[in-house]
Design a protein around this motif. Sequence first.
Motif, PDB file in Angstrom:
ATOM      1  N   ALA A 172      24.592  99.337  70.118  1.00 39.46           N
ATOM      2  CA  ALA A 172      24.713  97.997  69.548  1.00 39.46           C
ATOM      3  C   ALA A 172      26.102  97.415  69.777  1.00 39.46           C
ATOM      4  O   ALA A 172      26.245  96.245  70.154  1.00 39.46           O
ATOM      5  CB  ALA A 172      24.396  98.037  68.052  1.00 39.46           C
ATOM      6  N   GLU A 173      27.136  98.211  69.563  1.00 38.94           N
ATOM      7  CA  GLU A 173      28.508  97.714  69.736  1.00 38.94           C
ATOM      8  C   GLU A 173      28.795  97.370  71.196  1.00 38.94           C
ATOM      9  O   GLU A 173      29.447  96.368  71.495  1.00 38.94           O
ATOM     10  CB  GLU A 173      29.526  98.734  69.222  1.00 38.94           C
ATOM     11  CG  GLU A 173      29.600  98.839  67.705  1.00 38.94           C
ATOM     12  CD  GLU A 173      30.136  97.572  67.039  1.00 38.94           C
ATOM     13  OE1 GLU A 173      30.519  96.620  67.738  1.00 38.94           O
ATOM     14  OE2 GLU A 173      30.141  97.534  65.798  1.00 38.94           O
ATOM     15  N   LEU A 350      25.713  97.441  63.542  1.00 34.71           N
ATOM     16  CA  LEU A 350      24.784  97.006  64.583  1.00 34.71           C
ATOM     17  C   LEU A 350      25.369  95.903  65.472  1.00 34.71           C
ATOM     18  O   LEU A 350      24.674  94.990  65.897  1.00 34.71           O
ATOM     19  CB  LEU A 350      23.468  96.536  63.949  1.00 34.71           C
ATOM     20  CG  LEU A 350      22.635  97.656  63.302  1.00 34.71           C
ATOM     21  CD1 LEU A 350      21.494  97.069  62.497  1.00 34.71           C
ATOM     22  CD2 LEU A 350      22.108  98.617  64.369  1.00 34.71           C
ATOM     23  N   GLY A 351      26.666  96.014  65.729  1.00 39.37           N
ATOM     24  CA  GLY A 351      27.295  95.092  66.657  1.00 39.37           C
ATOM     25  C   GLY A 351      27.900  93.880  65.976  1.00 39.37           C
ATOM     26  O   GLY A 351      27.242  93.210  65.177  1.00 39.37           O
ATOM     27  N   GLY A 352      29.184  93.628  66.274  1.00 38.67           N
ATOM     28  CA  GLY A 352      29.864  92.493  65.669  1.00 38.67           C
ATOM     29  C   GLY A 352      29.969  92.659  64.164  1.00 38.67           C
ATOM     30  O   GLY A 352      30.167  93.757  63.654  1.00 38.67           O
ATOM     31  N   LYS A 353      29.814  91.561  63.449  1.00 41.98           N
ATOM     32  CA  LYS A 353      29.883  91.622  61.983  1.00 41.98           C
ATOM     33  C   LYS A 353      28.472  91.635  61.395  1.00 41.98           C
ATOM     34  O   LYS A 353      28.135  90.868  60.481  1.00 41.98           O
ATOM     35  CB  LYS A 353      30.697  90.437  61.456  1.00 41.98           C
ATOM     36  CG  LYS A 353      32.166  90.522  61.865  1.00 41.98           C
ATOM     37  CD  LYS A 353      32.997  89.411  61.284  1.00 41.98           C
ATOM     38  CE  LYS A 353      34.463  89.584  61.693  1.00 41.98           C
ATOM     39  NZ  LYS A 353      35.334  88.518  61.149  1.00 41.98           N
ATOM     40  N   TYR A 354      27.676  92.538  61.948  1.00 39.02           N
ATOM     41  CA  TYR A 354      26.282  92.688  61.516  1.00 39.02           C
ATOM     42  C   TYR A 354      26.019  94.166  61.262  1.00 39.02           C
ATOM     43  O   TYR A 354      26.383  95.026  62.063  1.00 39.02           O
ATOM     44  CB  TYR A 354      25.333  92.158  62.597  1.00 39.02           C
ATOM     45  CG  TYR A 354      23.883  92.045  62.162  1.00 39.02           C
ATOM     46  CD1 TYR A 354      23.323  90.821  61.855  1.00 39.02           C
ATOM     47  CD2 TYR A 354      23.074  93.182  62.057  1.00 39.02           C
ATOM     48  CE1 TYR A 354      21.992  90.706  61.460  1.00 39.02           C
ATOM     49  CE2 TYR A 354      21.749  93.083  61.656  1.00 39.02           C
ATOM     50  CZ  TYR A 354      21.218  91.841  61.358  1.00 39.02           C
ATOM     51  OH  TYR A 354      19.906  91.741  60.955  1.00 39.02           O
ATOM     52  N   ARG A 368      25.761  90.017  57.615  1.00 39.43           N
ATOM     53  CA  ARG A 368      27.193  90.007  57.293  1.00 39.43           C
ATOM     54  C   ARG A 368      27.474  90.741  55.969  1.00 39.43           C
ATOM     55  O   ARG A 368      28.477  91.449  55.855  1.00 39.43           O
ATOM     56  CB  ARG A 368      27.676  88.561  57.210  1.00 39.43           C
ATOM     57  CG  ARG A 368      29.164  88.408  56.867  1.00 39.43           C
ATOM     58  CD  ARG A 368      30.045  88.958  57.984  1.00 39.43           C
ATOM     59  NE  ARG A 368      31.456  88.811  57.656  1.00 39.43           N
ATOM     60  CZ  ARG A 368      32.225  87.790  58.077  1.00 39.43           C
ATOM     61  NH1 ARG A 368      31.700  86.833  58.825  1.00 39.43           N
ATOM     62  NH2 ARG A 368      33.493  87.741  57.767  1.00 39.43           N
ATOM     63  N   ILE A 369      26.599  90.606  54.985  1.00 32.63           N
ATOM     64  CA  ILE A 369      26.846  91.255  53.700  1.00 32.63           C
ATOM     65  C   ILE A 369      26.849  92.774  53.834  1.00 32.63           C
ATOM     66  O   ILE A 369      27.674  93.469  53.234  1.00 32.63           O
ATOM     67  CB  ILE A 369      25.816  90.800  52.630  1.00 32.63           C
ATOM     68  CG1 ILE A 369      26.219  91.367  51.263  1.00 32.63           C
ATOM     69  CG2 ILE A 369      24.397  91.213  53.007  1.00 32.63           C
ATOM     70  CD1 ILE A 369      25.404  90.791  50.116  1.00 32.63           C
ATOM     71  N   ALA A 370      25.948  93.302  54.655  1.00 30.66           N
ATOM     72  CA  ALA A 370      25.908  94.757  54.890  1.00 30.66           C
ATOM     73  C   ALA A 370      27.168  95.200  55.621  1.00 30.66           C
ATOM     74  O   ALA A 370      27.718  96.279  55.336  1.00 30.66           O
ATOM     75  CB  ALA A 370      24.667  95.122  55.692  1.00 30.66           C
ATOM     76  N   GLU A 372      30.138  93.779  55.404  1.00 26.97           N
ATOM     77  CA  GLU A 372      31.256  93.738  54.460  1.00 26.97           C
ATOM     78  C   GLU A 372      31.209  94.935  53.500  1.00 26.97           C
ATOM     79  O   GLU A 372      32.251  95.486  53.135  1.00 26.97           O
ATOM     80  CB  GLU A 372      31.251  92.429  53.677  1.00 26.97           C
ATOM     81  CG  GLU A 372      31.509  91.187  54.528  1.00 26.97           C
ATOM     82  CD  GLU A 372      32.874  91.191  55.211  1.00 26.97           C
ATOM     83  OE1 GLU A 372      33.780  91.932  54.768  1.00 26.97           O
ATOM     84  OE2 GLU A 372      33.043  90.452  56.211  1.00 26.97           O
ATOM     85  N   ILE A 373      30.026  95.337  53.096  1.00 27.80           N
ATOM     86  CA  ILE A 373      29.895  96.521  52.232  1.00 27.80           C
ATOM     87  C   ILE A 373      30.379  97.761  52.983  1.00 27.80           C
ATOM     88  O   ILE A 373      31.107  98.595  52.433  1.00 27.80           O
ATOM     89  CB  ILE A 373      28.426  96.710  51.773  1.00 27.80           C
ATOM     90  CG1 ILE A 373      28.003  95.571  50.849  1.00 27.80           C
ATOM     91  CG2 ILE A 373      28.260  98.058  51.054  1.00 27.80           C
ATOM     92  CD1 ILE A 373      26.522  95.566  50.516  1.00 27.80           C
ATOM     93  N   LYS A 374      29.990  97.861  54.245  1.00 30.76           N
ATOM     94  CA  LYS A 374      30.403  99.012  55.061  1.00 30.76           C
ATOM     95  C   LYS A 374      31.925  99.054  55.205  1.00 30.76           C
ATOM     96  O   LYS A 374      32.541 100.117  55.092  1.00 30.76           O
ATOM     97  CB  LYS A 374      29.749  98.947  56.441  1.00 30.76           C
ATOM     98  CG  LYS A 374      29.895 100.218  57.270  1.00 30.76           C
ATOM     99  CD  LYS A 374      29.093 100.117  58.562  1.00 30.76           C
ATOM    100  CE  LYS A 374      29.031 101.462  59.278  1.00 30.76           C
ATOM    101  NZ  LYS A 374      30.327 102.028  59.643  1.00 30.76           N
ATOM    102  N   LYS A 375      32.543  97.897  55.432  1.00 30.86           N
ATOM    103  CA  LYS A 375      33.996  97.850  55.568  1.00 30.86           C
ATOM    104  C   LYS A 375      34.679  98.211  54.253  1.00 30.86           C
ATOM    105  O   LYS A 375      35.717  98.869  54.240  1.00 30.86           O
ATOM    106  CB  LYS A 375      34.448  96.458  56.025  1.00 30.86           C
ATOM    107  CG  LYS A 375      33.930  96.026  57.391  1.00 30.86           C
ATOM    108  CD  LYS A 375      34.235  97.021  58.488  1.00 30.86           C
ATOM    109  CE  LYS A 375      35.696  97.093  58.845  1.00 30.86           C
ATOM    110  NZ  LYS A 375      35.941  98.015  59.989  1.00 30.86           N
ATOM    111  N   TYR A 376      34.088  97.792  53.139  1.00 32.26           N
ATOM    112  CA  TYR A 376      34.659  98.097  51.830  1.00 32.26           C
ATOM    113  C   TYR A 376      34.612  99.606  51.568  1.00 32.26           C
ATOM    114  O   TYR A 376      35.589 100.187  51.065  1.00 32.26           O
ATOM    115  CB  TYR A 376      33.893  97.354  50.731  1.00 32.26           C
ATOM    116  CG  TYR A 376      34.317  97.780  49.340  1.00 32.26           C
ATOM    117  CD1 TYR A 376      35.511  97.330  48.779  1.00 32.26           C
ATOM    118  CD2 TYR A 376      33.520  98.650  48.594  1.00 32.26           C
ATOM    119  CE1 TYR A 376      35.905  97.732  47.512  1.00 32.26           C
ATOM    120  CE2 TYR A 376      33.908  99.073  47.327  1.00 32.26           C
ATOM    121  CZ  TYR A 376      35.097  98.606  46.795  1.00 32.26           C
ATOM    122  OH  TYR A 376      35.492  99.025  45.545  1.00 32.26           O
TER     123      TYR A 376
END
Length: 400
Positions: A172-173, A350-354, A368-370, A372-376
Amino acid sequence: MEKVVIIGGGYAGIYALRELVKNKNIKITLIDKHTFHNLQPEVYDLIANKSNIADVTIDLTTLCLGFNHNYLEYKNLKVRKIDQESKKIFTEEEEIVEFDYLIMAAGTRTFFPPQIPGLNNAHDIKKLHWAMFFKQSFENQLFKKIQDEAKKCDDTHIVVVGAGLSGVEIAAEMAYNSKMFFQRGNFSCDNLKISLVSSSDTILPGLTPELISISHKRLKSLGINVITNTKLQKCEDGYAHLSNGTKIYNSFLIFTGGVEANKITEELDVSKNPKGQIIVNEFMQSDKDPKIFAIGDAAEIKNKKGEIMPPNVTIARISGTNAGKNILRMIDKKKLVKCDPKLDGILIALGGKYAAGNIADLFHVKGRIAYEIKKYVFSSYRKPLLGLIKTGYSKLKKMA
């Protein structure tokens, strides 16, 4: 003074260390052949140019110096032999390290089945130096395409074998990164293809049907050719020969089809599974020596239902913390605490901010919400370690 040795400075080893340092009167030695803790789940961001090496590594020297413990040391050594009887670890550097308690946290590595001819030329991006090599090779391939686009526009094909978490995330990336590359430059030679090969009848086997569906749709939207119920049979002359009778000419072949325990585990006379992982009890102890523990990917860990837990950061955290606590309890002659491993959920880049995720088996998230949760979640782990290495770095400069 009791001597505790951790072999492996990955997620599980670091979590065990964070528990052990609570006892200021024991000697703790962390051994790793690498000088850094590789934040493996974030390596895909490195390949996709969203981060650099400093973002996906934690320096082990400054990390250990950052803990407030007078008897903690990190040794950059490669383990050659472990003598259980004499409780000594022999290294390639001819240094001997003694222990009273041992934690095996050396993790796993990609397993390349010897019955697949030519697979030794595939890339193992779990190792940081290969991830860097692949990143550079991938970028060179893109540059070559735009350099030659006026004269020729040959197809460039990348094959990812194995559609578990690692395979899906890297495919994906790469697809997203190349798509943005061609769009940003408006290059005409936009014909890079990526195929993801799964031996199962789906991608991400074992995950929820909804999470599989979300991920599959995302991969298709990125132009990835998903091939299921197919195995890699051989790699020859630049072609990947598949069990469905097709062959794909490829510039790169990345294999993420399976894992095996680090070869160090072979040195121990304890029970292991076919992957070489050490079989542990509910206290993270090996069967033949209660003072030898195994955690994270190096161990076969079961929950209360007897189900084998998947190798991931959550299980590394739970098992590493439990082993650290139990060693301290053994030293203090207290009753041991059982490990109760449970998954908080799963998040897939799954690629980009997804991203897509299943949160504690309660609900699914995507987009995007998923992401952001992953980054957190990643930031929550990395932030305290950054504080420790900053403190350790200051100490190191004062010592110089």
